[in-house]
Design a protein around this motif. Sequence first.
Motif, PDB file in Angstrom:
ATOM      1  N   MET A 138       0.855  -1.204   0.000  1.00 13.96           N
ATOM      2  CA  MET A 138       0.000   0.000   0.000  1.00 13.96           C
ATOM      3  C   MET A 138       0.882   1.242   0.000  1.00 13.96           C
ATOM      4  O   MET A 138       1.829   1.353   0.786  1.00 13.96           O
ATOM      5  N   GLU A 139       0.588   2.171  -0.869  1.00 13.32           N
ATOM      6  CA  GLU A 139       1.399   3.385  -0.987  1.00 13.32           C
ATOM      7  C   GLU A 139       1.184   4.269   0.237  1.00 13.32           C
ATOM      8  O   GLU A 139       0.069   4.443   0.723  1.00 13.32           O
ATOM      9  N   SER A 140       2.280   4.831   0.749  1.00 12.53           N
ATOM     10  CA  SER A 140       2.198   5.669   1.944  1.00 12.53           C
ATOM     11  C   SER A 140       1.451   6.968   1.652  1.00 12.53           C
ATOM     12  O   SER A 140       1.417   7.449   0.527  1.00 12.53           O
ATOM     13  N   VAL A 141       0.839   7.536   2.697  1.00 13.79           N
ATOM     14  CA  VAL A 141       0.077   8.781   2.581  1.00 13.79           C
ATOM     15  C   VAL A 141       1.015   9.967   2.757  1.00 13.79           C
ATOM     16  O   VAL A 141       1.814  10.000   3.691  1.00 13.79           O
ATOM     17  N   ASP A 142       0.899  10.935   1.855  1.00 15.04           N
ATOM     18  CA  ASP A 142       1.726  12.141   1.924  1.00 15.04           C
ATOM     19  C   ASP A 142       1.037  13.152   2.846  1.00 15.04           C
ATOM     20  O   ASP A 142       0.377  14.081   2.389  1.00 15.04           O
ATOM     21  N   LEU A 143       1.206  12.932   4.160  1.00 14.38           N
ATOM     22  CA  LEU A 143       0.500  13.778   5.122  1.00 14.38           C
ATOM     23  C   LEU A 143       0.979  15.225   5.057  1.00 14.38           C
ATOM     24  O   LEU A 143       0.175  16.160   5.160  1.00 14.38           O
ATOM     25  N   GLN A 144       2.285  15.418   4.847  1.00 12.88           N
ATOM     26  CA  GLN A 144       2.806  16.781   4.763  1.00 12.88           C
ATOM     27  C   GLN A 144       2.198  17.526   3.573  1.00 12.88           C
ATOM     28  O   GLN A 144       1.813  18.693   3.674  1.00 12.88           O
ATOM     29  N   GLY A 145       2.075  16.832   2.454  1.00 10.34           N
ATOM     30  CA  GLY A 145       1.474  17.447   1.279  1.00 10.34           C
ATOM     31  C   GLY A 145       0.002  17.749   1.486  1.00 10.34           C
ATOM     32  O   GLY A 145      -0.501  18.784   1.029  1.00 10.34           O
ATOM     33  N   ILE A 146      -0.704  16.849   2.190  1.00  3.14           N
ATOM     34  CA  ILE A 146      -2.118  17.060   2.469  1.00  3.14           C
ATOM     35  C   ILE A 146      -2.317  18.298   3.339  1.00  3.14           C
ATOM     36  O   ILE A 146      -3.174  19.141   3.069  1.00  3.14           O
ATOM     37  N   VAL A 147      -1.514  18.426   4.388  1.00  5.99           N
ATOM     38  CA  VAL A 147      -1.621  19.584   5.275  1.00  5.99           C
ATOM     39  C   VAL A 147      -1.321  20.865   4.502  1.00  5.99           C
ATOM     40  O   VAL A 147      -2.026  21.878   4.632  1.00  5.99           O
ATOM     41  N   ALA A 148      -0.277  20.829   3.678  1.00  9.82           N
ATOM     42  CA  ALA A 148       0.080  22.009   2.889  1.00  9.82           C
ATOM     43  C   ALA A 148      -1.049  22.377   1.924  1.00  9.82           C
ATOM     44  O   ALA A 148      -1.382  23.557   1.752  1.00  9.82           O
ATOM     45  N   PHE A 149      -1.658  21.375   1.312  1.00  8.69           N
ATOM     46  CA  PHE A 149      -2.761  21.614   0.377  1.00  8.69           C
ATOM     47  C   PHE A 149      -3.959  22.244   1.087  1.00  8.69           C
ATOM     48  O   PHE A 149      -4.528  23.243   0.623  1.00  8.69           O
ATOM     49  N   VAL A 150      -4.359  21.687   2.228  1.00 10.66           N
ATOM     50  CA  VAL A 150      -5.495  22.224   2.984  1.00 10.66           C
ATOM     51  C   VAL A 150      -5.220  23.654   3.424  1.00 10.66           C
ATOM     52  O   VAL A 150      -6.079  24.541   3.295  1.00 10.66           O
ATOM     53  N   GLN A 151      -4.028  23.906   3.918  1.00  7.30           N
ATOM     54  CA  GLN A 151      -3.686  25.255   4.379  1.00  7.30           C
ATOM     55  C   GLN A 151      -3.667  26.245   3.213  1.00  7.30           C
ATOM     56  O   GLN A 151      -4.084  27.400   3.358  1.00  7.30           O
ATOM     57  N   ALA A 152      -3.211  25.809   2.056  1.00 10.95           N
ATOM     58  CA  ALA A 152      -3.165  26.689   0.883  1.00 10.95           C
ATOM     59  C   ALA A 152      -4.574  27.057   0.429  1.00 10.95           C
ATOM     60  O   ALA A 152      -4.844  28.211   0.077  1.00 10.95           O
ATOM     61  N   VAL A 153      -5.480  26.074   0.420  1.00 10.43           N
ATOM     62  CA  VAL A 153      -6.858  26.356   0.033  1.00 10.43           C
ATOM     63  C   VAL A 153      -7.487  27.336   1.012  1.00 10.43           C
ATOM     64  O   VAL A 153      -8.142  28.304   0.618  1.00 10.43           O
ATOM     65  N   GLU A 154      -7.293  27.114   2.311  1.00  5.65           N
ATOM     66  CA  GLU A 154      -7.924  27.965   3.322  1.00  5.65           C
ATOM     67  C   GLU A 154      -7.299  29.354   3.361  1.00  5.65           C
ATOM     68  O   GLU A 154      -7.991  30.343   3.607  1.00  5.65           O
ATOM     69  N   ALA A 155      -5.982  29.442   3.126  1.00  2.00           N
ATOM     70  CA  ALA A 155      -5.312  30.741   3.157  1.00  2.00           C
ATOM     71  C   ALA A 155      -5.434  31.483   1.838  1.00  2.00           C
ATOM     72  O   ALA A 155      -5.303  32.702   1.789  1.00  2.00           O
ATOM     73  N   GLY A 156      -5.656  30.734   0.743  1.00  2.00           N
ATOM     74  CA  GLY A 156      -5.790  31.363  -0.559  1.00  2.00           C
ATOM     75  C   GLY A 156      -4.481  31.652  -1.251  1.00  2.00           C
ATOM     76  O   GLY A 156      -4.464  32.274  -2.319  1.00  2.00           O
ATOM     77  N   SER A 157      -3.370  31.202  -0.653  1.00  2.00           N
ATOM     78  CA  SER A 157      -2.069  31.448  -1.265  1.00  2.00           C
ATOM     79  C   SER A 157      -1.024  30.539  -0.621  1.00  2.00           C
ATOM     80  O   SER A 157      -1.207  30.076   0.514  1.00  2.00           O
ATOM     81  N   PHE A 158       0.078  30.315  -1.345  1.00  4.35           N
ATOM     82  CA  PHE A 158       1.195  29.565  -0.779  1.00  4.35           C
ATOM     83  C   PHE A 158       1.851  30.356   0.347  1.00  4.35           C
ATOM     84  O   PHE A 158       2.309  29.793   1.345  1.00  4.35           O
ATOM     85  N   THR A 159       1.879  31.672   0.178  1.00  4.02           N
ATOM     86  CA  THR A 159       2.500  32.517   1.204  1.00  4.02           C
ATOM     87  C   THR A 159       1.740  32.405   2.520  1.00  4.02           C
ATOM     88  O   THR A 159       2.337  32.224   3.592  1.00  4.02           O
ATOM     89  N   GLY A 160       0.421  32.514   2.445  1.00  2.00           N
ATOM     90  CA  GLY A 160      -0.390  32.400   3.655  1.00  2.00           C
ATOM     91  C   GLY A 160      -0.277  31.030   4.294  1.00  2.00           C
ATOM     92  O   GLY A 160      -0.220  30.904   5.517  1.00  2.00           O
ATOM     93  N   ALA A 161      -0.243  29.991   3.460  1.00  2.00           N
ATOM     94  CA  ALA A 161      -0.090  28.637   3.991  1.00  2.00           C
ATOM     95  C   ALA A 161       1.259  28.483   4.683  1.00  2.00           C
ATOM     96  O   ALA A 161       1.362  27.860   5.744  1.00  2.00           O
TER      97      ALA A 161
END
Length: 304
Positions: free
Chosen positions: A1-24
Amino acid sequence: MESVDLQGIVAFVQAVEAGSFTGAGERMHVTKSAVGKSIAQLEQRLGVRLLNRTTRSLSPTSEGISYYEACVRALAEIETAQSLLAARRQVPSGRLRIDVPLAFGRRCVAPVLFDISKNFPDLTVEISFNDRRVDLIEEGIDLAIRMGELDDSLSLAARRIYAQRSAICAAPAYLERHGRPRKVEDLAAHSVIGYGREGVIRPWTIKHPDGHLVTFVPKARLVLGHGEPMLDAALAGCGISFLPTWLAADSLRSGDLEMVLSDCLVEHIVVHAVWPVTRALTPKVRVVVDALVTHFSAPAWDAE
């Protein structure tokens, strides 16, 4: 089973909520480029584009929206698991999302939450203020304060924290100009400030001198959809209003408002703390519920 990219998931969620990579990056305490790299690796692993990027904006794709909603739910479950582990130490910790009514929440609930935030440094408190009834499970809310009747939902647990009392009030200057009503029928000759939304005015529950309660639907000349402007209007001498004591307490004590028709306060709206039954009553939720019960049961909490 392929491992879950938890760091990428957190970064993605934060980017969506912040609206930018800078805010995330600011939220995660990492650089903008680190956020972008984590999300790019996540997209490569999934084989799908999650974000539309331009030089000025960032927004999720249709696939990204679905993935974001699933990730938020998954992260909430992880947060719950972490809170359950912390429960062994009985120390409130982690993120606590609370939804409260606008005026009542700001005036009466928020001060209690501020004290809890100061007393428990491992606890992150997020408070949303609105008068719509949120779906706790769908929106990832740990605890909500509800005024009025509860829905017949098997998915929510509840604890009563307060019974709202209200009184018919007016400014002394208004009463001097227009006279003091002696009975309910006298209100027809007065300017009335009513609470209403979408064309529906909320009725008043009035206690007569003999003790029985009467429901009165005011013919208001001024209809407002929020409690605090109603208080402002009453203080400005615009008319007679039916106000909760938690809102009018200071003005009644100072004499800026007077009670009319009856000196008896009427309990007519029950306030509950509610939370999803699918989640254990973790220390972070329990400490807030207990603090609210203690706060609202204090003698002379609101005005007589």
